[in-house]
Design an enzyme around this catalytic site. Structure first.
Site, PDB file in Angstrom:
ATOM      1  N   TYR A   3       0.830  -1.202   0.000  1.00  0.00           N
ATOM      2  CA  TYR A   3       0.000   0.000   0.000  1.00  0.00           C
ATOM      3  C   TYR A   3       0.864   1.251   0.000  1.00  0.00           C
ATOM      4  O   TYR A   3       2.042   1.223   0.355  1.00  0.00           O
ATOM      5  CB  TYR A   3      -0.963   0.012   1.193  1.00  0.00           C
ATOM      6  N   CYS A   4       0.238   2.351  -0.437  1.00  0.00           N
ATOM      7  CA  CYS A   4       0.855   3.677  -0.395  1.00  0.00           C
ATOM      8  C   CYS A   4      -0.230   4.640   0.079  1.00  0.00           C
ATOM      9  O   CYS A   4      -1.189   4.233   0.726  1.00  0.00           O
ATOM     10  CB  CYS A   4       1.428   4.077  -1.761  1.00  0.00           C
ATOM     11  N   ARG A   5      -0.106   5.907  -0.270  1.00  0.00           N
ATOM     12  CA  ARG A   5      -1.095   6.888   0.191  1.00  0.00           C
ATOM     13  C   ARG A   5      -2.439   6.688  -0.498  1.00  0.00           C
ATOM     14  O   ARG A   5      -3.478   6.626   0.149  1.00  0.00           O
ATOM     15  CB  ARG A   5      -0.574   8.319  -0.051  1.00  0.00           C
TER      16      ARG A   5
ATOM     17  N   GLY B 158      -2.848   4.447  -3.551  1.00  0.00           N
ATOM     18  CA  GLY B 158      -2.938   3.219  -4.338  1.00  0.00           C
ATOM     19  C   GLY B 158      -2.188   3.261  -5.661  1.00  0.00           C
ATOM     20  O   GLY B 158      -2.005   2.236  -6.299  1.00  0.00           O
TER      21      GLY B 158
ATOM     22  N   PHE C 144      -3.748   4.214   1.825  1.00  0.00           N
ATOM     23  CA  PHE C 144      -3.881   4.601   3.228  1.00  0.00           C
ATOM     24  C   PHE C 144      -4.974   5.646   3.423  1.00  0.00           C
ATOM     25  O   PHE C 144      -5.608   5.704   4.483  1.00  0.00           O
ATOM     26  CB  PHE C 144      -2.530   5.130   3.737  1.00  0.00           C
TER      27      PHE C 144
END
Length: 105
Positions: free
Chosen positions: A64-66, A68, A93
């Site tokens: 995951y990142c901020r 997607g 996130f």
């Protein structure tokens, strides 16, 4: 492979071989991380690749990142490096409504 949060969590919780991978920057991680996540910043270029290469390619990675987008790119990079299972968290996130801990926990 892109998964909704429900699919991502459901699959991860029943996966005895899963690893959570956070590809955000250190500054972003300071806002909180998903419990047990390993952070490898995708913006680190070759350092990012080198750190991926050091991981166990037989494990299943929940990435995951901020939002997607970076994690989707990270999954593609991982697939190119020979990782069999890299699962992207759609919405990242920002859309996460599960547990969050500080990086030091």
């Amino acid at each position: 492979m892109n998964l909704t949060q429900f699919e991502w969590v459901f699959q991860m919780e029943s996966d005895g071989n899963g690893v959570i991978l956070d590809v955000r920057t250190e500054e972003e991680c300071n806002d909180g991380i998903i419990p047990n996540a390993i952070n490898i910043d995708i913006y680190q270029g070759q350092v990012f690749i080198d750190k991926l290469e050091a991981l166990d390619k037989t494990k299943n990675y929940y990435v995951y990142c901020r939002s997607g987008a970076r994690s989707e790119k990270a999954c593609a990079v991982m697939n190119n490096l020979g990782f069999k299972n890299a699962f992207n968290l759609l919405g990242g996130f920002l859309d996460w409504d599960g547990e969050v801990v500080s990086p030091e926990d």
